[in-house]
Design a protein around this motif. Structure first.
Motif, mmCIF file in Angstrom:
data_model
loop_
_atom_site.group_PDB
_atom_site.id
_atom_site.type_symbol
_atom_site.label_atom_id
_atom_site.label_comp_id
_atom_site.label_asym_id
_atom_site.label_seq_id
_atom_site.Cartn_x
_atom_site.Cartn_y
_atom_site.Cartn_z
ATOM 1 N N PRO A 90 0.832 -1.213 0.000
ATOM 2 C CA PRO A 90 0.000 0.000 0.000
ATOM 3 C C PRO A 90 0.872 1.272 0.000
ATOM 4 C CG PRO A 90 -0.011 -1.016 2.167
ATOM 5 C CD PRO A 90 0.789 -1.921 1.279
ATOM 6 N N CYS A 91 0.437 2.289 -0.735
ATOM 7 C CA CYS A 91 1.114 3.603 -0.738
ATOM 8 C C CYS A 91 1.011 4.196 0.665
ATOM 9 C CB CYS A 91 0.441 4.520 -1.759
ATOM 10 S SG CYS A 91 0.806 6.261 -1.517
ATOM 11 N N ARG A 92 2.070 4.773 1.158
ATOM 12 C CA ARG A 92 2.054 5.263 2.539
ATOM 13 C C ARG A 92 1.127 6.459 2.712
ATOM 14 N NH1 ARG A 92 8.062 7.723 3.426
ATOM 15 N NH2 ARG A 92 7.109 8.925 5.122
ATOM 16 N N ASP A 93 0.788 7.145 1.629
ATOM 17 C CA ASP A 93 -0.105 8.306 1.753
ATOM 18 C C ASP A 93 -1.569 7.962 1.463
ATOM 19 O OD1 ASP A 93 2.167 10.950 0.639
ATOM 20 O OD2 ASP A 93 2.098 9.717 2.452
ATOM 21 N N CYS A 94 -1.822 7.318 0.301
ATOM 22 C CA CYS A 94 -3.215 7.077 -0.069
ATOM 23 C C CYS A 94 -3.649 5.629 0.177
ATOM 24 C CB CYS A 94 -3.470 7.448 -1.527
ATOM 25 S SG CYS A 94 -2.677 6.310 -2.690
ATOM 26 N N SER A 95 -2.708 4.776 0.544
ATOM 27 C CA SER A 95 -2.979 3.384 0.894
ATOM 28 C C SER A 95 -3.478 2.509 -0.252
ATOM 29 C CB SER A 95 -3.991 3.289 2.059
ATOM 30 O OG SER A 95 -3.458 3.919 3.187
ATOM 31 N N ARG A 96 -3.496 3.026 -1.469
ATOM 32 C CA ARG A 96 -3.881 2.161 -2.580
ATOM 33 C C ARG A 96 -2.740 1.192 -2.856
ATOM 34 N NH1 ARG A 96 -5.079 5.696 -7.552
ATOM 35 N NH2 ARG A 96 -3.503 7.019 -6.585
ATOM 36 N N PRO A 97 -3.026 -0.072 -3.223
ATOM 37 C CA PRO A 97 -1.940 -1.027 -3.475
ATOM 38 C C PRO A 97 -1.234 -0.738 -4.796
ATOM 39 C CG PRO A 97 -4.069 -2.050 -3.867
ATOM 40 C CD PRO A 97 -4.362 -0.680 -3.367
ATOM 41 N N ARG A 99 5.745 5.870 -1.780
ATOM 42 C CA ARG A 99 4.560 6.580 -2.285
ATOM 43 C C ARG A 99 4.283 6.200 -3.728
ATOM 44 N NH1 ARG A 99 7.249 10.503 0.670
ATOM 45 N NH2 ARG A 99 6.103 11.128 2.521
ATOM 46 N N CYS A 100 3.009 6.152 -4.053
ATOM 47 C CA CYS A 100 2.630 5.887 -5.432
ATOM 48 C C CYS A 100 3.030 7.087 -6.288
ATOM 49 C CB CYS A 100 1.128 5.621 -5.522
ATOM 50 S SG CYS A 100 0.145 7.099 -5.296
ATOM 51 N N PRO A 101 3.094 6.934 -7.604
ATOM 52 C CA PRO A 101 3.592 8.040 -8.435
ATOM 53 C C PRO A 101 2.855 9.354 -8.191
ATOM 54 C CG PRO A 101 3.454 6.043 -9.740
ATOM 55 C CD PRO A 101 2.881 5.702 -8.395
ATOM 56 N N SER A 102 1.521 9.310 -8.062
ATOM 57 C CA SER A 102 0.822 10.589 -7.932
ATOM 58 C C SER A 102 1.040 11.196 -6.554
ATOM 59 C CB SER A 102 -0.670 10.422 -8.280
ATOM 60 O OG SER A 102 -1.434 10.289 -7.116
ATOM 61 N N CYS A 103 1.081 10.359 -5.507
ATOM 62 C CA CYS A 103 1.370 10.894 -4.163
ATOM 63 C C CYS A 103 2.810 11.389 -4.077
ATOM 64 C CB CYS A 103 1.128 9.837 -3.091
ATOM 65 S SG CYS A 103 -0.612 9.501 -2.823
ATOM 66 N N ALA A 104 3.718 10.714 -4.776
ATOM 67 C CA ALA A 104 5.126 11.129 -4.748
ATOM 68 C C ALA A 104 5.273 12.521 -5.350
ATOM 69 C CB ALA A 104 5.983 10.127 -5.524
HETATM 70 ZN ZN LIG Z 1 -0.665 7.261 -3.123
#
Ligand SMILES: [Zn+2]
Ligand SMILES: [Zn+2]
Ligand SMILES: [Zn+2]
Ligand SMILES: [Zn+2]
Length: 766
Positions: free
Chosen positions: A648-655, A665-670
């Motif tokens: 899971p992304c540490r910010d939005c928790s999406r896998p 972090r996922c690309p968009s959260c990063a």
């Molecule tokens: Zn994210």
């Protein structure tokens, strides 16, 4: 080019820069040696624009002019031909000096004419002004040469003595060579005295030279030369190549080895930072001009790099890194006029339209950062698929040659890390970030914990000078990580990855000789380690293990260089290098034990040389595994290498697939995170310091205060050196702070965040 020579050629124009002085002694004007004829004229021709631009004429002391006048009046009849020639030269010199001084190229008004000895005059001048100028004296007199070199050593200042070649280059002999010449002179006079034919001159020369040579030998660690004390060997003009010394000695134009820490760095005032397309001016050691900043090549933590021309780039510092230390360091490097392939040494200072220092010109590096190539298995295999172990050894050698050169110049790189080293497909290594180097008491203000010696850990990089031992820890770590493509020496199983703790413990876990370390990392790293050539392995183990004999006294660049050159020749020797897998960057098994160990291809996957016999003591035979380690690991029931792990992304928790995450972090959260950070580091233009009316606090700092329920400051605060920015000094004496003071994160702590994140990335398999 990088080796120490019996003598060095230096561009004397260097000593026509501001804060430098060039002096000429009488005997240079009266030199009748045809091999040097015309040198003085060439010097003036080459140096005249620098002299005029800097208002810094060559100094010919009044005393010297007086001696020349006296000499020119001697009647040449009855003198030897050589003497007569010299007398004629003295006369010609006076005419030359007259016109050169009218043109502003020479000044003759310095130096006390009442001093009976010109030698003493030079020594006094050099002693008195050593703290103000770097100075050079042109002279043929070995006694004064010895005295000035000794003075330079004692004061740890840059004072040179030399002669001119016919091309007008400055020829500076090594200290060994000075010593040898001094000894020859001493012996000549001492022999006269011993033979009973000694004159007053012999006596006085011996009286001066004896203690002088004694001091000189002690100061430079030189022994009385035992061989070849006959008459001075005349250098044949047909073989002008300098003779090489067997042992590298300190180059004559090195920086001081003993400089003390400079007072804290301070920001520099400036009106505007130039951008792409803007005009800037540049000034090198001997030339100047202007240029237009070309394409933006990159933005780093300290500034922005623009293209200048095909082979050079310009670095413009950002406002936070435009400091006095950086400016002075760059000026020192520029004025040395150093050129060495692969070292991006500043070659010119860059100023904006208002003449303010904003950056520097340097050679362009090619290739990509180690961080994104050699240090990253996945990228490495994609970028350099055909590379063998020998290529990695070449990189180590290339890196070490540059480090050795800088160390011989008394330059400490300081922040050695995989972002400051670049590599191209031809295995050329480039060392960048010269403005962070430590030299002449200016510290390297940044660092990377992974490359920080145990003794240096916990200190603030900008507040202390690194020692050579600190530096050699970083060098050893870098070498290990090149050979192991990014693996940290203190990796081991069963650790939480606290790198600082691991360095401090000195528990180097890789298997060595008969020591078994239960924490030895498994898999690829273990196999890679197993194949490293023994002498290099020895150096690594003894350097990194707390019980090793180099743990406190680490191998020098020269010692490493020797070991890696031996590694290289070992790899090329088919007889000694009996296991073909030792040539692979990523071996998949341990090194074969002996020359006669059977080695086979894997029957399952066909990998070449993938199976080596294992010696079984009981049967006194080799046992051959049926499959290679890779095939064995892929069998059902074995811990399979998971193809894609989602976390899971540490910010939005999406896998997301782990390989797509950036610091968790996922690309968009990063991207959002990066934008937030950039804003946090930007000054809030709506808040002005009540004292100086300038923006003074970042959005991030404002938010920190608000988040923690503190009142937001209203004025600049003193920086790290306890100083306020120019134009914003409080009139009242500082009152002791009552509230908590940790309002900003220290730069070193910030580096650490990035470092930990990077490290996690390395650990978790890219
Ligand atoms: Zn994210
Ligand atoms: Zn004599
Ligand atoms: Zn296999
Ligand atoms: Zn202010």
């Amino acid at each position: 080019m990088l080796n120490a020579l019996e003598y060095q050629l230096i561009d004397p124009v260097e000593f026509l820069q501001p804060n430098r002085r060039l002096f000429i002694d009488t005997n240079v004007f009266m030199d009748t040696d045809a091999r040097r004829a015309g040198g003085l004229k060439r010097l003036i021709e080459r140096g005249q624009s620098a002299i005029i631009a800097n208002g810094n004429p060559v100094v010919v002391p009044t005393k010297v002019v007086g001696e020349l006048t006296k000499q020119s009046r001697i009647h040449p009849s009855g003198e030897t031909m050589e003497r007569a020639e010299a007398i004629k030269k003295a006369g010609a010199a006076l005419t030359f000096l007259e016109s050169a001084s009218k043109a502003g190229l020479v000044r003759k008004d310095l130096g006390d004419d009442t001093n009976p000895y010109a030698d003493d005059l030079f020594l006094k001048l050099f002693e008195r002004f050593a703290g103000t100028y770097e100075m050079c004296l042109l002279t043929h007199d070995i006694t004064i040469k010895l005295r000035i070199r000794l003075l330079a050593h004692r004061l740890a200042k840059r004072l040179l003595v030399g002669v001119l070649t016919k091309d007008g280059d400055l020829e500076v002999e090594s200290d060994e060579s000075h010593f040898e010449r001094g000894f020859r002179k001493y012996k000549r006079h001492a022999t006269c005295i011993a033979e009973g034919s000694g004159s007053f001159k012999d006596e006085s020369e011996v009286a001066v030279l004896k203690p002088l040579l004694d001091d000189f030998g002690k100061a430079f660690g030189l022994e009385e030369p035992v061989t070849n004390l006959g008459p001075r060997a005349v250098k044949s003009p047909s073989s002008p190549a300098p003779r090489r010394w067997a042992v590298a000695s300190t180059p004559t134009n090195s920086f001081s080895a003993q400089a003390r820490l400079k007072p804290s760095d301070t920001p520099m005032a400036f009106s505007a930072l130039p951008k792409q397309g803007d005009h800037v001016t540049w000034a090198s050691a001997d030339r100047s001009g202007s240029l237009v900043l070309g394409a933006l090549l990159g933005e780093g933590g300290e500034g922005t790099v623009y293209e200048a021309d095909l082979s050079t780039v310009v670095k413009i510092f950002d406002k936070d890194h435009l400091t006095r230390h950086r400016k002075e360091k760059i000026e020192l490097l520029v004025n040395r006029n150093l050129r060495a392939k692969g070292l991006c040494i500043p070659s010119a200072v860059v100023r904006n339209g208002n003449g303010e220092f904003v950056g520097y010109v340097m050679p362009k590096a090619s290739g990509r950062e180690f961080q994104r190539t050699v240090f990253n298995k996945r990228k490495f295999e994609r970028e350099f698929p055909s590379w063998k172990k020998a290529d990695l050894v070449d990189i180590c050698i290339s890196f070490l040659e540059k480090v050795q050169y800088l160390h011989s110049m008394n330059v400490i790189l300081g922040d050695i890390n995989p972002k400051n080293l670049m590599i191209d497909e031809k295995k050329n290594v480039f060392i960048i970030d010269a403005d962070s180097w430590q030299l002449e008491g200016y510290p390297c203000p940044v660092g990377t914990p992974m490359f920080t010696s145990p003794a240096m850990l916990g200190k603030t990089y900008s507040d202390v000078l690194r020692t050579m031992e600190d530096e050699l820890f970083a060098v050893a770590t870098m070498l290990f990580m090149i050979i192991m493509t990014g693996q940290f020496p203190y990796i081991r199983t069963g650790t939480d990855g606290d790198m600082v703790q691991l360095i401090k413990e000195g528990n180097f876990a890789f298997q060595y000789e008969n020591r078994n370390n239960k924490d030895q990392p498994d898999g690829d790293w273990k196999y890679m380690w197993s194949h490293i050539h023994k002498p290099v392995k020895d150096h690594f183990w003894h350097t990194f293990h707390r019980e090793g004999k180099h743990y406190k006294k680490r191998p020098t660049a020269a010692e490493w260089l020797e070991a890696f050159k031996a590694y290289k020749s070992y790899l090329g020797n088919k007889r000694l290098n009996f296991d073909p897998m030792s040539n692979d960057v990523y071996p998949i098994r341990n090194k074969a034990f002996k020359q006669d160990t059977p080695i086979q291809d894997c029957p399952t996957c066909g990998r070449q040389n993938a199976i080596a016999g294992i010696w079984i003591d009981d049967t006194q035979e080799h046992s051959l595994p049926r499959q290679c380690n890779k095939c064995r690991d892929q069998q059902p029931g074995r811990a399979a290498a998971a193809p894609t792990i989602t976390v899971p992304c540490r910010d939005c928790s999406r896998p997301f697939p782990k390989s797509q995450l950036k610091y968790g972090r996922c690309p968009s959260c990063a991207q959002k995170h990066d934008e937030r950070r950039a804003r946090a580091n930007t000054l809030d233009p709506s808040r002005l310091c009540v004292r100086c009316q300038k923006p003074f606090i970042t959005y991030g700092n404002v938010e920190w205060h608000q988040r923690n329920g503190r009142s937001v400051p209203t004025t600049h605060r003193a920086g790290s050196g306890g100083r306020y920015p120019a134009g914003c000094v409080p009139t009242l004496p500082r009152t002791p702070r009552t509230g908590p003071t940790a309002s900003t994160t220290k730069p070193s702590a910030q580096t650490q965040v990035g470092f930990w994140a990077r490290l996690r990335k390395w650990f978790t398999g890219n």
